[in-house]
Design an enzyme around this catalytic site. Sequence first.
Site, PDB file in Angstrom:
ATOM      1  N   ARG A  53       0.851  -1.190   0.000  1.00 48.71           N
ATOM      2  CA  ARG A  53       0.000   0.000   0.000  1.00 48.71           C
ATOM      3  C   ARG A  53       0.888   1.243   0.000  1.00 48.71           C
ATOM      4  O   ARG A  53       1.872   1.319   0.743  1.00 48.71           O
ATOM      5  CB  ARG A  53      -0.882   0.005   1.254  1.00 48.71           C
ATOM      6  CG  ARG A  53      -1.814   1.194   1.344  1.00 48.71           C
ATOM      7  CD  ARG A  53      -2.618   1.141   2.642  1.00 48.71           C
ATOM      8  NE  ARG A  53      -3.423   2.351   2.795  1.00 48.71           N
ATOM      9  CZ  ARG A  53      -3.758   2.866   3.973  1.00 48.71           C
ATOM     10  NH1 ARG A  53      -3.364   2.285   5.088  1.00 48.71           N
ATOM     11  NH2 ARG A  53      -4.486   3.962   4.040  1.00 48.71           N
ATOM     12  N   TYR A  55       0.596   5.465   0.151  1.00 39.58           N
ATOM     13  CA  TYR A  55      -0.356   6.561   0.347  1.00 39.58           C
ATOM     14  C   TYR A  55       0.299   7.786   0.952  1.00 39.58           C
ATOM     15  O   TYR A  55       1.427   7.736   1.436  1.00 39.58           O
ATOM     16  CB  TYR A  55      -1.550   6.121   1.190  1.00 39.58           C
ATOM     17  CG  TYR A  55      -1.230   5.579   2.566  1.00 39.58           C
ATOM     18  CD1 TYR A  55      -1.512   6.315   3.706  1.00 39.58           C
ATOM     19  CD2 TYR A  55      -0.677   4.312   2.719  1.00 39.58           C
ATOM     20  CE1 TYR A  55      -1.246   5.807   4.970  1.00 39.58           C
ATOM     21  CE2 TYR A  55      -0.406   3.798   3.974  1.00 39.58           C
ATOM     22  CZ  TYR A  55      -0.690   4.555   5.098  1.00 39.58           C
ATOM     23  OH  TYR A  55      -0.420   4.052   6.340  1.00 39.58           O
ATOM     24  N   ASP A  57       0.290  10.173   3.849  1.00 34.60           N
ATOM     25  CA  ASP A  57      -0.176  10.144   5.230  1.00 34.60           C
ATOM     26  C   ASP A  57      -0.370  11.568   5.762  1.00 34.60           C
ATOM     27  O   ASP A  57      -0.042  12.544   5.100  1.00 34.60           O
ATOM     28  CB  ASP A  57       0.841   9.374   6.086  1.00 34.60           C
ATOM     29  CG  ASP A  57       0.240   8.922   7.405  1.00 34.60           C
ATOM     30  OD1 ASP A  57      -0.982   8.748   7.458  1.00 34.60           O
ATOM     31  OD2 ASP A  57       0.991   8.754   8.378  1.00 34.60           O
ATOM     32  N   TRP A 419      -6.779  -4.496   2.832  1.00 33.60           N
ATOM     33  CA  TRP A 419      -5.965  -5.634   3.298  1.00 33.60           C
ATOM     34  C   TRP A 419      -6.730  -6.956   3.260  1.00 33.60           C
ATOM     35  O   TRP A 419      -6.136  -8.013   3.075  1.00 33.60           O
ATOM     36  CB  TRP A 419      -5.425  -5.375   4.706  1.00 33.60           C
ATOM     37  CG  TRP A 419      -4.438  -4.244   4.747  1.00 33.60           C
ATOM     38  CD1 TRP A 419      -4.636  -2.993   5.259  1.00 33.60           C
ATOM     39  CD2 TRP A 419      -3.103  -4.234   4.217  1.00 33.60           C
ATOM     40  NE1 TRP A 419      -3.508  -2.215   5.083  1.00 33.60           N
ATOM     41  CE2 TRP A 419      -2.557  -2.950   4.451  1.00 33.60           C
ATOM     42  CE3 TRP A 419      -2.314  -5.189   3.561  1.00 33.60           C
ATOM     43  CZ2 TRP A 419      -1.261  -2.594   4.059  1.00 33.60           C
ATOM     44  CZ3 TRP A 419      -1.023  -4.837   3.178  1.00 33.60           C
ATOM     45  CH2 TRP A 419      -0.509  -3.557   3.425  1.00 33.60           C
TER      46      TRP A 419
END
Length: 452
Positions: A53, A55, A57, A419
Site C-alpha cells: 500500500r 499513500y 499520510d 488488506w
Amino acid sequence: MERRIFGLENEYGVTCVFRGQRRLSPDEVARYLFRRVVSWGRSSNVFLRNGARLYLDVGSHPEYATPECDSVIDLVTHDKAGERILEGLLVDAERRLREEGIAGDIYLFKNNTDSAGNSYGCHENYLVGRHGEFGRLADVLIPYLVTRQIICGAGKVLQTPRGAVYCVSQRAEHIWEGVSSATTRSRPIINTRDEPHADAERFRRLHVIVGDSNMSETTMLLKVGATDLVLRMIEAGVVMRDLTLENPIRAIREVSHDMTGRRKVRLANGREASSLDIQKEYYGKAKDFIDRRGGDAVAHRVLDLWERTLRAVETGDLDLVAREIDWVTKYQLIERYRRKYDLPLSSPRVAQLDLAYHDVHRGRGLYYLLERRGSVERVTNDLRIFEAKSVPPQTTRARLRGEFIRRAQEKRRDFTVDWVHLKLNDQAQRTVLCKDPFRAVDERVDKLIAGM
C-alpha cells in the site's frame, strides 16, 4: 507462532530545495510526487501489484506499507522495494517540475525527524495469536523495546541547550507513553488499536511504533528478527525475569542518550539495570531458546549479530558492527568527517551529513554511497529488490491481492481492494473476503479473476 506474518510501514520526509532554499511547501511537493500515482489509481491511497500500500499520510508524508511477508528476509526486500518505488516517483516529479520551469531538487528521507522537530514513524506489525494474554505480551515487550534502540537505532545528532549530542535513536525523543490506542497525538511504544486485518477470533496484530526507520538491511533484519524471537519465547511460555521499568518514557530517552549502554535505569521493583543488562537478559534467553528448539539460518544470523552488537557497545569496539548497524555506521561516518575538517558536533555541515545518510536517491544518498563502495553488509540483493517492486510475496495473502490487482488492471476493470477485501466494482459487486493472511491460494479469488 512458527510462521509469523510481518509488515513494515515507513513514512518518508520530503522537501524541495533550490540552491539551498526551500521552493515548495511539503504539501505541494507531495502532490507532485503522487501525481503519477493519482493518474492511474485515481487516489493518493493505492494498493500496488506487489500487494503493498502506498499513500500520502497525515502531514504530507508519503508512506509505504509492505505486503504481508512470512520471512524477515522477504520483509527487508519488500521494504527496500518501497524505497525504490518512491525513488522512481521522485525522479518523475523532478522531471515534471523542470518541464514546468520550476528548478529544484526533491529530497526524500527515510528518517524519523525533520529540522523542525516533527516526528514520523516506522511501524512494525507482527501477527500474534488471539488466545494469549495481550497484557503480558506488553509487559514483557516494553523493557525489550525501550532498550532495543542500542542494537537497532538509526542514530541522530541532537541539538540540546547544553550543546549537540549523538543519540542512538531518532524516535526516542518523541515517545510519550507505553501502551495506547492513538498513534499520532501521544506516541506510544505499542499501539493497541485492535485492527488485526485478519480473522479477529484467531489473530491480533501487534503494532510497534517505537522503532527507527533503517537504511541498513542488516539492522532491519536484527530489529524484526530479534523481536520475533522475543515474541516466540513469550508464546512458548518461557519464564522471563521481571524487568518492568519504573518510567519507560524517561528510560527510553536515557537509553538513547547513552552510547555506552551503561547508564542505569530504574526498574519498578526498585532495582536498577542498564540497557546492556536488559538486552543481554533477552539475548541470553533467546539463545537458550534456539539452542533447545533449533532455529533456521535467519534465527542464527540474528543471534550472531545481536551478540556482536552488544559486545561492540560493551567494549566500545564499534568496528565489530560498523558495517551492519545504522547508528554505528553513521556515527563513524560523522566522526571521520569531523576529524578531517576539524568540526564540532554542532556544525551545520554535520547536520547535513546526518540527513544525507537517509537520502533514498541512490545517486546522492550517503548510505548508498557506502553500499556502492562495499562498505556495508547486505541481506538481500538489487535483483530481488527490483523484482519485489512488482511481484508480491508468493507465500502469503499478498499474492492473491497482487494477482487480482494485476489482472484487473490488465483487463481495465474497476476494482476496490484493502488488506482483506478484493472487490470488482461491476453490477454484481462481487467481493471476496480473505481473512487468513497465511493463505496464498484461494479458489474463490481464482474464480473472481477468471470471471473478469
